[in-house]
Design a protein around this motif. Structure first.
Motif, PDB file in Angstrom:
ATOM      1  N   ASP A 379      38.552  79.815  65.469  1.00 39.94           N
ATOM      2  CA  ASP A 379      39.024  78.911  64.990  1.00 39.94           C
ATOM      3  C   ASP A 379      40.573  78.974  65.002  1.00 39.94           C
ATOM      4  N   VAL A 380      41.426  79.937  65.625  1.00 41.42           N
ATOM      5  CA  VAL A 380      42.997  80.134  65.300  1.00 41.42           C
ATOM      6  C   VAL A 380      43.513  79.531  66.220  1.00 41.42           C
ATOM      7  N   LYS A 381      42.559  79.380  67.788  1.00 39.95           N
ATOM      8  CA  LYS A 381      43.063  78.578  68.616  1.00 39.95           C
ATOM      9  C   LYS A 381      42.727  76.802  68.972  1.00 39.95           C
ATOM     10  N   GLU A 382      41.778  76.935  67.785  1.00 45.25           N
ATOM     11  CA  GLU A 382      41.505  75.074  67.636  1.00 45.25           C
ATOM     12  C   GLU A 382      42.584  74.393  67.080  1.00 45.25           C
ATOM     13  N   ILE A 383      42.838  75.493  66.345  1.00 42.15           N
ATOM     14  CA  ILE A 383      44.174  74.972  65.101  1.00 42.15           C
ATOM     15  C   ILE A 383      45.505  74.949  66.038  1.00 42.15           C
TER      16      ILE A 383
END
Length: 388
Positions: A379-383
């Motif tokens: 999720d963090v990588k997507e953001i």
């Protein structure tokens, strides 16, 4: 609403000319004072001389630690701890913005600890005691003047970590809005974003039936929006600077505006990983991260984003769907940040994809982050990717 206990021990002395009370505020805590400050702007403005006069008036011995960085370094904190031990420091006085205050808190805690102060940031030890500390605030942004939080960068390991403790709340903080007149435009902008981001971390919550807390958050956001451009257009607008300063203090002082509510703090965690590697200003990083976090999580509780659009940005429902309303509020946030001059993408700082995996992994070092929507490494990588 959740059960809660709220206690804030910091005395706030607010208003024009209040530095004149500094000597009397420091005197009860001892005679040997560590004065912590940044690169020297307090000398250019004359504040340094005023502070020194006040300390001399009560017979204080002053030990100085200057050069605290915008993202304060662990090396500076360790240097301050060594000075405290060598000079028998009894009180730590921070004069500056949030970075100086954060360094002072870490020094105060580390001076009363037998191990390495970095243990507190890596969850290897808890703060059980600290030297008393106080502050003279020169920048409206972090709320450090009325909370026990500190964020420090370990430049050797490229890690940026935080702690929070009741033992590191300032005993007092002097808030004179005139001290912020000389703050450069970019730092004023970053401070505005930081204040709003602190409110966002508390306002976007899954906790229900908290109308008072919601309106407290909204009132701070509205006040910041109303005064930010006034302060940017006329830096010596006392009313605008005073309102921004009070908003910064109220936005993050142990949870006053969000008692009984779950907080998020994922966006701060993500930004810390960016500035740990690239050393960019914290507020600028939040300006990049937050609207992208909003786009990623808004469907976790879309009614809160609809309310935000209506109450904060005055967006009328008309025939809009909930999703349209939520996105309109997010777009208004981005537009405001852009209008005042805050960056929108990581590319503004020539940041690309090369360290996305490292930043995403480090952000969840101690487990998933956030509460509005739990974020894992992917999720963090997507953001972060959205922020490119």
């Amino acid at each position: 609403m959740h059960n809660f206990a709220f206690h804030n021990p910091t005395k706030i002395v607010f208003g024009k000319g209040t530095v004149s009370q500094l000597g009397g505020l420091v005197a009860p805590f001892g005679k040997t004072v560590l004065l912590v400050y940044g690169s020297g702007s307090i000398k250019r403005t004359g504040l340094y001389d005023e502070v020194m006069d006040q300390l001399r008036s009560v017979g204080a011995k002053v030990v100085e630690l200057s050069g605290i960085e915008p993202n304060p370094r662990l090396t500076s904190v360790r240097r301050g701890i060594e000075l405290c031990r060598a000079e028998g420091v009894e009180f730590v006085l921070a004069v500056g913005g949030g970075s100086v205050l954060d360094a002072a808190k870490a020094i105060a805690a580390g001076a009363r600890y037998d191990g390495d102060v970095w243990d507190f940031f890596m969850h290897k030890a808890k703060i059980a005691d600290a030297l008393p500390m106080g502050s003279v605030l020169t920048l409206s942004a972090t709320g450090s003047e009325m909370n026990g939080n500190a964020v420090i960068s370990n430049w050797e390991t490229k890690q940026k970590r935080s702690f929070g403790s009741i033992h590191t709340y300032p005993r007092f903080s002097v808030l004179d809005p005139t001290l912020t007149f000389s703050v450069p435009r970019d730092q004023t902008v970053n401070g505005v974003v930081d204040i709003m981001s602190h409110v966002f971390e508390q306002y976007f919550s899954l906790t229900t039936d908290v109308p008072l807390q919601e309106r407290l958050c909204e009132s701070i956001l509205l006040t910041v929006i109303e005064n930010a451009e006034k302060a940017l257009e006329k830096p010596d607008d006392y009313a605008a600077r005073a309102n921004l300063m009070l908003c910064g203090t109220m936005a993050l002082n142990g949870g006053l505006i969000s008692v009984g509510m779950a907080n998020d703090w994922a966006s701060h965690g993500i930004e810390h990983e960016i500035s740990a590697i690239y050393d960019i200003p914290h507020g600028a990083g939040l300006s990049i991260v937050f609207p992208n976090w909003m786009r990623y999580v808004y469907d976790s509780r879309i009614d809160r984003f609809v309310q935000y659009a209506e109450r904060v940005w005055g967006i009328e429902r008309g025939g809009k769907s909930d999703e349209d309303m939520a996105l309109a509020g997010i777009n208004a946030t981005r537009a405001f940040f852009t209008r005042i001059g805050a960056p929108a993408t990581l590319s503004f700082y020539d940041i690309g994809e090369e360290h996305l995996d490292v930043m995403a992994r480090e952000a969840v070092l101690f487990g998933p982050i956030g509460s509005f929507k739990k974020l894992n490494e992917e999720d963090v990588k997507e953001i972060l990717t959205l922020a490119l």
